[in-house]
Design a protein around this motif. Structure first.
Motif, mmCIF file in Angstrom:
data_model
loop_
_atom_site.group_PDB
_atom_site.id
_atom_site.type_symbol
_atom_site.label_atom_id
_atom_site.label_comp_id
_atom_site.label_asym_id
_atom_site.label_seq_id
_atom_site.Cartn_x
_atom_site.Cartn_y
_atom_site.Cartn_z
ATOM 1 N N HIS A 118 1.490 -1.337 0.157
ATOM 2 C CA HIS A 118 -0.323 -0.451 -0.049
ATOM 3 C C HIS A 118 1.180 1.381 0.081
ATOM 4 O O HIS A 118 0.638 2.502 -0.789
ATOM 5 C CB HIS A 118 -0.988 -0.282 1.144
ATOM 6 C CG HIS A 118 -2.177 -1.080 1.103
ATOM 7 N ND1 HIS A 118 -3.504 -0.289 0.098
ATOM 8 C CD2 HIS A 118 -2.377 -2.188 1.671
ATOM 9 C CE1 HIS A 118 -4.118 -1.250 0.285
ATOM 10 N NE2 HIS A 118 -3.822 -2.296 1.413
ATOM 11 N N HIS A 119 2.743 1.383 0.631
ATOM 12 C CA HIS A 119 2.507 2.835 0.950
ATOM 13 C C HIS A 119 3.693 2.558 -0.524
ATOM 14 O O HIS A 119 4.058 4.185 -0.413
ATOM 15 C CB HIS A 119 3.248 2.183 2.223
ATOM 16 C CG HIS A 119 2.389 2.454 3.331
ATOM 17 N ND1 HIS A 119 1.363 2.580 3.526
ATOM 18 C CD2 HIS A 119 2.491 1.537 4.029
ATOM 19 C CE1 HIS A 119 0.653 2.960 5.084
ATOM 20 N NE2 HIS A 119 1.221 2.362 5.351
ATOM 21 N N ALA A 246 -2.822 11.591 -5.956
ATOM 22 C CA ALA A 246 -2.378 10.786 -4.750
ATOM 23 C C ALA A 246 -2.117 9.756 -4.943
ATOM 24 O O ALA A 246 -1.038 9.285 -4.200
ATOM 25 C CB ALA A 246 -3.269 11.753 -3.950
ATOM 26 N N ARG A 247 -2.832 8.529 -5.484
ATOM 27 C CA ARG A 247 -2.491 6.783 -5.443
ATOM 28 C C ARG A 247 -1.972 6.831 -6.186
ATOM 29 O O ARG A 247 -1.041 5.517 -6.098
ATOM 30 C CB ARG A 247 -4.050 6.944 -6.356
ATOM 31 C CG ARG A 247 -3.749 7.243 -8.046
ATOM 32 C CD ARG A 247 -4.873 6.439 -8.659
ATOM 33 N NE ARG A 247 -5.385 7.141 -10.684
ATOM 34 C CZ ARG A 247 -5.547 6.069 -11.056
ATOM 35 N NH1 ARG A 247 -6.720 5.612 -11.046
ATOM 36 N NH2 ARG A 247 -5.361 6.760 -12.135
ATOM 37 N N PRO A 252 5.636 8.469 1.928
ATOM 38 C CA PRO A 252 5.976 9.519 2.494
ATOM 39 C C PRO A 252 6.099 11.058 2.023
ATOM 40 O O PRO A 252 6.106 11.843 2.478
ATOM 41 C CB PRO A 252 7.807 8.946 2.288
ATOM 42 C CG PRO A 252 7.555 7.695 2.395
ATOM 43 C CD PRO A 252 6.252 7.734 1.676
ATOM 44 N N GLN A 253 5.316 10.806 0.466
ATOM 45 C CA GLN A 253 5.571 11.989 -0.021
ATOM 46 C C GLN A 253 4.189 12.615 0.101
ATOM 47 O O GLN A 253 3.891 13.827 0.010
ATOM 48 C CB GLN A 253 4.687 11.565 -1.717
ATOM 49 C CG GLN A 253 6.692 11.287 -2.384
ATOM 50 C CD GLN A 253 6.575 11.241 -3.930
ATOM 51 O OE1 GLN A 253 5.429 9.893 -4.605
ATOM 52 N NE2 GLN A 253 7.283 11.357 -4.724
ATOM 53 N N LEU A 254 3.348 11.325 0.747
ATOM 54 C CA LEU A 254 1.379 11.978 1.055
ATOM 55 C C LEU A 254 1.391 12.954 2.421
ATOM 56 O O LEU A 254 0.823 13.650 3.166
ATOM 57 C CB LEU A 254 0.517 10.939 0.954
ATOM 58 C CG LEU A 254 0.009 10.505 0.070
ATOM 59 C CD1 LEU A 254 -0.747 9.125 0.337
ATOM 60 C CD2 LEU A 254 -0.753 11.691 -1.279
ATOM 61 N N LEU A 255 3.075 12.850 3.163
ATOM 62 C CA LEU A 255 3.067 13.649 4.380
ATOM 63 C C LEU A 255 3.381 15.434 3.883
ATOM 64 O O LEU A 255 3.271 16.088 4.854
ATOM 65 C CB LEU A 255 4.195 13.131 5.788
ATOM 66 C CG LEU A 255 4.409 11.361 5.419
ATOM 67 C CD1 LEU A 255 5.315 11.272 5.866
ATOM 68 C CD2 LEU A 255 3.442 11.850 6.596
ATOM 69 N N GLU A 275 -6.871 8.852 0.669
ATOM 70 C CA GLU A 275 -5.989 7.656 0.069
ATOM 71 C C GLU A 275 -5.288 7.249 1.189
ATOM 72 O O GLU A 275 -4.733 6.994 1.210
ATOM 73 C CB GLU A 275 -5.872 9.331 -1.201
ATOM 74 C CG GLU A 275 -4.397 8.030 -1.837
ATOM 75 C CD GLU A 275 -4.808 6.636 -2.238
ATOM 76 O OE1 GLU A 275 -3.867 5.883 -2.453
ATOM 77 O OE2 GLU A 275 -6.012 6.810 -2.552
ATOM 78 N N PHE A 276 -4.989 9.127 1.848
ATOM 79 C CA PHE A 276 -3.631 8.431 2.956
ATOM 80 C C PHE A 276 -4.038 7.264 4.060
ATOM 81 O O PHE A 276 -3.344 6.787 4.492
ATOM 82 C CB PHE A 276 -3.422 9.926 3.797
ATOM 83 C CG PHE A 276 -1.751 9.628 4.699
ATOM 84 C CD1 PHE A 276 -1.018 9.738 4.421
ATOM 85 C CD2 PHE A 276 -2.517 10.182 6.186
ATOM 86 C CE1 PHE A 276 0.711 9.776 4.809
ATOM 87 C CE2 PHE A 276 -1.556 10.039 6.516
ATOM 88 C CZ PHE A 276 -0.052 9.645 6.229
#
Length: 375
Positions: A118-119, A246-247, A252-255, A275-276
Motif C-alpha cells: 500500500h505505501h 494522490a494514488r 512519505p510524499q503524502l506527508l 488516500e493517506f
C-alpha cells in the motif's frame, strides 16, 4: 515463540500462500481478458499486455490479501479442531487468548506485507501504469494505423485505411467527422501520411474528396482536393506525462502539508486524507480478518455436522465490517476532518474478536447465551 505456535503459524502461512495464489490467479484471469481485448484491439503487442498485467498485480494482490487471510484462518482452525489438536492444546491449559497468539502473529505478518504494498509498491506501479497509458494514448500508430478495420479513436470520428505499405503510406483512406451535430464531413483519399511534431499530429491526405452535409438545411457540398491536412491532435493526446494524483504518490510524499498537496494535484483535501489513511486502515483489516476467522470457529466447538454455520457467521461478519468500511469513504472525501472514521471498522472488528475470545474462555456463559437464543 514455542513450538506449537511455530507449527500453527507455519500452517497459516502455508494455507495463506495457497489461497492468495488461487485468488490472484482467478482475479488476474478475469482482468486479463478485458485488458487483452482492449490492448490488442488497439494494435498493441503482447509485450505491452504483459507489462500492463505486471503493473496491475500489486493492486490486485492488495485486494485478495484480506480474503486469503480469512480463508487461511478458517481452514486451519477447522483442521486443528477436526484433528483434535485444539482439544489437546486446551487440555494442557491453553486458553482462547493463548491459542489466538499465533493467529495474531500471522495477521501482523500479513499486515506488514500489505503495508509495503500500500505505501510503496502500489503507488509506484500505478504511477508507471499511468505514464504508459499516457504514452500509448498519444501514440497515433496505436490508435489509427490498423489495416482493414473501422476504428473510432474518438466519439463521433471513424477512420479506415485499406493498406499501410512498408514506407508508412496509408492507402485508400476514409475519415468521417461527426463531432459537430449540425454538420458531418466525410473525407476520402487515395493516400495519406501521418506527420507528428511538437505542435501536434496532422493527417495529410492526397488526391481525395471532402463531402460536407449540413443537417440544418440538408445541403451536401462536395470538393475535390490535391492535398488536405487534418489536425488530429484532439484525437491523440500529445502529453505523455501523466497527471500527478494522490494514488501515484508514496506515503512519505503524502506527508506534505495537505493544502500544498491539494494545490499540486488539483484534488480536494478530503480525497488526499482518504488516500493517506486508507493505506493504514486497509492493512490493519488483515489482522481483523484473521482474528474473526479464528475466534468464530473457536466458539463453535466440535460438531459432527461440520462448521458451516460458524464459517457462514464469520463470513457474514467480515462482509458486514468491510461493507461499513466502504460506506465511510465518501464522507471523508467530502470532509477531511472525518478521517478517524476510516479506522472504526478495524476497531469494531477487533472488538468483536475480543468479545468472542472472552466468550470462548467462559463456556458456561456461552452455553447460557445459546440457550437464551434458542428460547
Amino acid at each position: 515463540m514455542v513450538r506449537i505456535d511455530r507449527y500453527v503459524l507455519s500452517q497459516l502461512l502455508l494455507l495463506f500462500g495457497f489461497f492468495a495464489l488461487v485468488l490472484v490467479a482467478v482475479f488476474w484471469i478475469n482482468r486479463a481478458v478485458v485488458l487483452f481485448d482492449r490492448l490488442i484491439s488497439d494494435g498493441q503487442s503482447a509485450l505491452v499486455f504483459l507489462e500492463f498485467t505486471a503493473l496491475g498485480l500489486p493492486k490486485l494482490i492488495t485486494t485478495v490479501l484480506p480474503i486469503a487471510t480469512f480463508c487461511a484462518a478458517v481452514y486451519v482452525t477447522n483442521r486443528l479442531n477436526n484433528e483434535s489438536e485444539l482439544t489437546v492444546m486446551q487440555a494442557t491449559g491453553s486458553g482462547p487468548f493463548r491459542l489466538a497468539r499465533p493467529v495474531l502473529v500471522f495477521g501482523v505478518v500479513v499486515f506488514v506485507m500489505a503495508s509495503v504494498l500500500h505505501h510503496f509498491l502500489v503507488p509506484l506501479a500505478q504511477q508507471q501504469l499511468d505514464e504508459r497509458e499516457a504514452e500509448i494514448s498519444q501514440n497515433a500508430t496505436a490508435r489509427l494505423l490498423t489495416e482493414g478495420t473501422f476504428l473510432n479513436p474518438s466519439a463521433g470520428v471513424t477512420f479506415y485505411t485499406r493498406e499501410i505499405d512498408a514506407e508508412g503510406v496509408l492507402r485508400d483512406v476514409f475519415l468521417s467527422d461527426r463531432r459537430d451535430a449540425t454538420e458531418g464531413v466525410i473525407y476520402t483519399a487515395a493516400q495519406a501520411y501521418l506527420i507528428r511534431s511538437d505542435a501536434g499530429t496532422t493527417l495529410i491526405m492526397v488526391d481525395g474528396m471532402a463531402q460536407r452535409l449540413g443537417t440544418l438545411r440538408n445541403r451536401l457540398s462536395v470538393a475535390n482536393f490535391r492535398d488536405f491536412s487534418f489536425d488530429i491532435s484532439s484525437l491523440v493526446r500529445n502529453d505523455a506525462r501523466a497527471a500527478i494524483r494522490a494514488r501515484t504518490m508514496t506515503t512519505p510524499q503524502l506527508l506534505t502539508p495537505r493544502a500544498v498537496l491539494s494545490e499540486q494535484t488539483g484534488q480536494p483535501q478530503g480525497v488526499l486524507a482518504e488516500e493517506f489513511h486508507a493505506r493504514f486502515a486497509e492493512p490493519l483489516f488483515c489482522i481483523v480478518a484473521a482474528l474473526i476467522g479464528f475466534t468464530t470457529l473457536l466458539i463453535g466447538g466440535f460438531s459432527r455436522f461440520g462448521v458451516w454455520r460458524e464459517a457462514c457467521l464469520a463470513f457474514g461478519l467480515l462482509i458486514l465490517i468491510d461493507g461499513a468500511r466502504s460506506t465511510l469513504v465518501d464522507p471523508v472525501r467530502d470532509d477531511a476532518r472525518l478521517w478517524p472514521v476510516l479506522y472504526l471498522p478495524v476497531f469494531a472488528g477487533a472488538g468483536v474478536a475480543l468479545f468472542m475470545l472472552w466468550l470462548a474462555a467462559r463456556p458456561r456463559k456461552r452455553r447460557r447465551l445459546s440457550k437464551e437464543v434458542v428460547a
